[in-house]
Enzyme design. Structure first.
Site, PDB file in Angstrom:
ATOM      1  CG  ASP A   1      -2.248   0.777   0.879  1.00 22.17           C
ATOM      2  OD1 ASP A   1      -2.122   1.956   0.512  1.00 22.17           O
ATOM      3  OD2 ASP A   1      -3.358   0.237   1.010  1.00 22.17           O
TER       4      ASP A   1
ATOM      5  CG  HIS B   1      -4.452   2.492  -1.985  1.00 25.97           C
ATOM      6  ND1 HIS B   1      -4.360   2.901  -0.681  1.00 25.97           N
ATOM      7  CD2 HIS B   1      -5.691   2.843  -2.385  1.00 25.97           C
ATOM      8  CE1 HIS B   1      -5.500   3.476  -0.300  1.00 25.97           C
ATOM      9  NE2 HIS B   1      -6.322   3.457  -1.325  1.00 25.97           N
TER      10      HIS B   1
ATOM     11  CG  ASP C   1      -8.839   0.704  -2.098  1.00 23.31           C
ATOM     12  OD1 ASP C   1      -8.056   0.025  -2.803  1.00 23.31           O
ATOM     13  OD2 ASP C   1      -8.543   1.148  -0.977  1.00 23.31           O
ATOM     14  CD  GLU C   2      -9.567   5.267  -0.126  1.00 25.62           C
ATOM     15  OE1 GLU C   2     -10.169   5.990   0.654  1.00 25.62           O
ATOM     16  OE2 GLU C   2      -8.514   4.663   0.186  1.00 25.62           O
TER      17      GLU C   2
ATOM     18  CD1 TRP D   1     -14.543  -0.199  -0.076  1.00 24.80           C
ATOM     19  CD2 TRP D   1     -14.114   1.273   1.542  1.00 24.80           C
ATOM     20  NE1 TRP D   1     -13.998   0.913  -0.664  1.00 24.80           N
ATOM     21  CE2 TRP D   1     -13.719   1.834   0.314  1.00 24.80           C
ATOM     22  CE3 TRP D   1     -13.949   2.023   2.710  1.00 24.80           C
ATOM     23  CZ2 TRP D   1     -13.160   3.112   0.206  1.00 24.80           C
ATOM     24  CZ3 TRP D   1     -13.389   3.297   2.605  1.00 24.80           C
ATOM     25  CH2 TRP D   1     -12.999   3.827   1.363  1.00 24.80           C
TER      26      TRP D   1
ATOM     27  CE1 TYR E   1     -13.527  -0.935   6.279  1.00 21.65           C
ATOM     28  CE2 TYR E   1     -12.207   1.055   6.339  1.00 21.65           C
ATOM     29  CZ  TYR E   1     -12.729  -0.012   5.643  1.00 21.65           C
ATOM     30  OH  TYR E   1     -12.460  -0.166   4.304  1.00 21.65           O
ATOM     31  CG  PHE E   2     -12.484  -4.449  14.146  1.00 29.03           C
ATOM     32  CD1 PHE E   2     -13.786  -3.998  13.997  1.00 29.03           C
ATOM     33  CD2 PHE E   2     -12.289  -5.783  14.457  1.00 29.03           C
ATOM     34  CE1 PHE E   2     -14.880  -4.856  14.154  1.00 29.03           C
ATOM     35  CE2 PHE E   2     -13.362  -6.654  14.626  1.00 29.03           C
ATOM     36  CZ  PHE E   2     -14.658  -6.186  14.470  1.00 29.03           C
ATOM     37  CG  ASP E   3      -9.133   1.178  10.639  1.00 25.82           C
ATOM     38  OD1 ASP E   3      -9.927   0.279  10.288  1.00 25.82           O
ATOM     39  OD2 ASP E   3      -9.056   2.280  10.057  1.00 25.82           O
TER      40      ASP E   3
ATOM     41  CD1 TRP F   1      -8.882   0.088   7.239  1.00 27.03           C
ATOM     42  CD2 TRP F   1      -7.233  -0.405   5.800  1.00 27.03           C
ATOM     43  NE1 TRP F   1      -9.448  -0.410   6.087  1.00 27.03           N
ATOM     44  CE2 TRP F   1      -8.475  -0.712   5.193  1.00 27.03           C
ATOM     45  CE3 TRP F   1      -6.062  -0.628   5.076  1.00 27.03           C
ATOM     46  CZ2 TRP F   1      -8.572  -1.244   3.903  1.00 27.03           C
ATOM     47  CZ3 TRP F   1      -6.163  -1.154   3.796  1.00 27.03           C
ATOM     48  CH2 TRP F   1      -7.397  -1.446   3.225  1.00 27.03           C
TER      49      TRP F   1
END
Ligand code: ACM
Length: 532
Positions: A208, A265, A321-322, A388, A413-415, A465
């Site tokens: 990433d 990314h 993504d993104e 997501w 999202y556990f971050d 993340w």
């Protein structure tokens, strides 16, 4: 006076007796605190005690699972269990047996029956037996999870009859080794704790913005320290190490799904091989490949060829993504590609790119999965979608017969912080809190889907993340205990879920996590469910 005292005494006896009877009845009927909650669990009186005489009896097919059982019981008990293929006549045995006739249990279900004389684990597959072993561990006193011999504990298992199988086939956690690097021992720990909870998919997010952590023999410059972002921990995984991780996970019935994020990314690859950039002036760190350049396809196909060799998983995650597509508008190569392929905008150009990558993966017998941006500009024909940005991408994909894994920020999202004050989660990213009860309330199958469409929801997963460079204990504290709530969503029947009861079981489960040394966030810092 005497009679009065006598009656008072009688009244006290009645109350005490009543209390004892209720307490005893309650003890008898309390289901063991297993997480995730089994589909069916009947308790009975009595218990199985194991000691130095207890043997593990296995059929030939289950020998390795029997060995795994012995290996996880030995450290705390100090007992060296005998594994044999023939049962003695005097009971006191733990029996493992694969029975392909138990088709109603699916490919991951099991039965577990404990009587005072024996513990019987049966399942149609070794995966099922492995999960029976995980449940058995949780039926024992929590000290069983200690890595050191524990004295003065009676190793007893309550008599139960359990029949169990999962609700979803994709029960995942994502580990992000691309924003920041984690050491190998941590990756193994991560897998161990997943296995205990019956997760079966490790989505390993590899390169990433921060680093390219995976050795690719053809492109050694990917590992150059100069390509790493500020604050990224040093290190990478060699191919030999990765093979061992994949094997270790497979032995625990966990599939490792690698992610090579593209076309965005991709900073470290673009710094290592600048010819993969659009040939226009660059400010700051580059982000996305030039998808008008055939060299990009050649590079990615070589990379993926090595990746496929390392990871036997059916699904290969390609990110998607993104990706800011505006840069492609200024790039002569991308513009020429759009003209040649009759593509009207950046979305269609990305879709063209993803479809080409999908064709390559399909030609090797694999399936592509990507974040929900791969819907933009047209979804590749066989692609699965990881939703997501909410559930909408997943709904859209399932409605057109594509498989889906739900991973919405709001629930998984556990971050993100885990309490409303957001104060006590070092290493967390910014985001609305994802509390334990929020996770527990997650329903992966949206109401909008018909039952045929709902069958495309393979399951769900949580993300951890590492943009903020959490330490390894901090990652663990972000993941646990929320992962305990998620696995119950993914494994247990929907109608059996009750947050207050889960929280109560979790308090006992916390003792197990402590014995294991998991840096789980203490339950004392998480609001208790409101009393009814
Ligand atoms: C993502 O969070 N960018 C998938």
């Amino acid at each position: 006076m005497f009679m009065q005292d006598f009656f008072r005494l009688c009244a006290i006896c009645v109350v005490v007796l009543g209390f004892l009877t209720t307490a005893f009845a309650a003890e008898k009927s309390v289901a063991p605190a297993v997480i995730p909650l089994p589909v069916r669990c009947e308790t009975a009186e009595g218990e199985f005690l194991f000691d130095a005489q207890t043997a593990i009896v296995t059929d030939a097919a289950s020998r390795e699972t029997a060995r795994q059982l012995a290996a996880c019981l030995e450290p705390a008990t100090g007992l060296n269990f005998k594994i044999t293929e023939t049962a003695g006549s005097d009971g006191n045995v733990i029996v493992l047996k694969q029975d392909s006739g138990l088709k109603n249990l699916g490919t991951e279900g099991y039965r577990l029956e404990v009587t005072p004389r024996q513990v019987a684990l049966t399942a149609p597959t070794q995966a099922g037996l492995f999960y029976a072993v995980q449940t058995l561990r949780q039926l024992l006193p929590p000290q069983i999870f200690s890595s050191q011999p524990v004295k003065n504990v009676v190793w007893k298992i309550p008599c139960v009859k359990i029949e169990d199988y999962p609700r979803f086939v994709w029960r995942g956690l994502m580990l992000d080794s691309g924003h920041d690097f984690q050491n190998l021992p941590f990756v193994y720990r991560f897998i161990d704790f997943m296995a205990l909870h019956k997760f079966n998919t490790l989505h390993w997010h590899l390169p990433d913005l921060g680093t390219w952590p995976l050795e690719i023999k053809k492109y050694p410059k990917l590992l150059d320290a100069s390509t790493r972002g500020p604050g990224v921990k040093q290190g990478h995984y060699t191919q030999d190490q990765v093979r061992k991780v994949v094997q270790y996970a497979a032995e625990r019935h966990i599939t490792v799904v690698p992610e090579i994020d593209m076309p965005g990314h991709s900073t470290p690859a673009l710094l290592a091989y600048p010819e993969l950039n659009c040939p226009i002036p660059q400010e700051g760190r580059p982000w996305q490949y030039c998808v008008g350049n055939e060299k990009t396809y050649e590079f990615l196909e070589y990379v993926l060829t090595e990746v496929l060799d390392l990871f036997p998983s059916k699904f290969i995650h390609i990110g998607g993504d993104e990706c800011p597509k505006d840069r492609w508008q200024q790039c002569p190569l991308c513009q020429a590609k759009m003209k040649a392929e009759n593509l009207k905008d950046g979305n269609e150009l990305q879709s063209y790119f993803i479809k080409r990558i999908e064709k390559f993966l399909n030609s090797k017998g694999r399936r592509l999965i990507g974040w929900d941006e791969i819907l933009e500009g047209g979804l590749a024909p066989n692609a699965a979608v990881m939703s997501w940005r909410g559930m909408q991408g997943g709904i859209e994909a399932a409605k057109t017969d594509h498989d889906v894994v739900m991973a919405p920020t709001t629930y998984t999202y556990f971050d993100y912080p885990q309490t409303a004050d957001g104060q006590s989660d070092p290493g967390a990213n910014n985001g609305a809190p994802v509390t334990l009860d929020t996770v527990y309330g997650f329903e992966p199958v949206p109401k909008e889907l018909t039952s045929a469409q709902a069958a495309h929801v393979l399951g769900a997963q949580a993300q951890s993340w590492s943009d903020r460079h959490p330490t390894e204990p901090q990652i663990e504290a972000l993941v646990y205990p929320r992962a305990c709530a998620l696995i119950e969503v993914l494994w247990s029947p929907k109608q059996s879920r009750q947050y207050a009861a889960f929280f109560q079981r979790l308090q006992q489960h916390e003792e197990r996590l402590k014995a294991l040394g998991v840096h789980s966030r203490p339950l004392s810092t998480i609001p208790q469910p409101a009393a009814k």
